[in-house]
Design a protein around this motif. Structure first.
Motif, short mmCIF file in Angstrom:
data_model
loop_
_atom_site.label_atom_id
_atom_site.label_comp_id
_atom_site.label_asym_id
_atom_site.label_seq_id
_atom_site.Cartn_x
_atom_site.Cartn_y
_atom_site.Cartn_z
N LYS A 267 19.80 65.43 -41.07
CA LYS A 267 18.34 65.51 -41.16
C LYS A 267 18.00 65.65 -42.63
O LYS A 267 18.63 66.42 -43.35
CB LYS A 267 17.80 66.68 -40.36
CG LYS A 267 17.94 66.49 -38.88
CD LYS A 267 17.23 67.59 -38.12
CE LYS A 267 17.35 67.29 -36.64
NZ LYS A 267 16.18 67.66 -35.91
N LYS A 268 17.01 64.90 -43.06
CA LYS A 268 16.61 64.91 -44.46
C LYS A 268 15.10 64.80 -44.54
O LYS A 268 14.49 64.05 -43.80
CB LYS A 268 17.26 63.70 -45.16
CG LYS A 268 17.32 63.78 -46.63
CD LYS A 268 18.34 64.81 -47.03
CE LYS A 268 18.47 64.87 -48.53
NZ LYS A 268 19.20 65.99 -48.97
N SER B 102 12.93 57.05 -37.26
CA SER B 102 14.30 57.20 -37.76
C SER B 102 15.03 55.87 -37.77
O SER B 102 15.77 55.56 -38.71
CB SER B 102 15.08 58.21 -36.91
OG SER B 102 14.57 59.51 -37.11
N GLU B 103 14.84 55.08 -36.73
CA GLU B 103 15.49 53.77 -36.66
C GLU B 103 14.96 52.84 -37.77
O GLU B 103 15.73 52.10 -38.38
CB GLU B 103 15.27 53.14 -35.28
CG GLU B 103 16.07 51.87 -35.06
CD GLU B 103 17.58 52.08 -35.10
OE1 GLU B 103 18.27 51.14 -35.53
OE2 GLU B 103 18.07 53.16 -34.72
N ILE B 104 13.66 52.91 -38.03
CA ILE B 104 13.08 52.10 -39.10
C ILE B 104 13.68 52.48 -40.45
O ILE B 104 14.08 51.62 -41.24
CB ILE B 104 11.54 52.25 -39.14
CG1 ILE B 104 10.91 51.63 -37.90
CG2 ILE B 104 10.95 51.63 -40.41
CD1 ILE B 104 9.43 51.92 -37.75
N VAL B 105 13.77 53.77 -40.71
CA VAL B 105 14.32 54.24 -41.98
C VAL B 105 15.79 53.86 -42.08
O VAL B 105 16.25 53.39 -43.14
CB VAL B 105 14.13 55.77 -42.14
CG1 VAL B 105 14.87 56.29 -43.35
CG2 VAL B 105 12.64 56.10 -42.22
#
Length: 80
Positions: free
Chosen positions: A5-6, A26-29
């Motif tokens: 996690k960031k 999250s998937e996009i990043v």
């Protein structure tokens, strides 16, 4: 693969646009970062290839110059 996690900071408009495309931020990043890293690796490889190309060209010039010097020395030795 382990997950971390960031916390990141980005413009709100960018986040909203990404959210409108997919609910899985999250998937996009992850996909964007993966694409970015691939691009940077390619850029690095291409820049290294450019250095190697210059090195190869300089090596050829160096070898040719050394051959000419060897021929010149050999010519002087045999009296040409």
């Amino acid at each position: 693969m382990a997950t971390i996690k960031k916390t990141i900071s980005l413009p709100e408009e960018l986040y909203k646009e990404a959210e409108s495309i997919s609910n899985n931020f999250s998937e996009i990043v992850k996909e964007a970062l993966s694409d970015y890293l691939k691009k940077k690796k390619i850029e690095k490889a291409l820049s290294t290839a450019g250095v190697m190309k210059d090195f190869e060209e300089n090596s050829i010039e160096y070898v040719n110059r050394m051959r000419k010097e060897d021929l010149s020395i050999e010519g002087k030795r045999i009296g040409k």
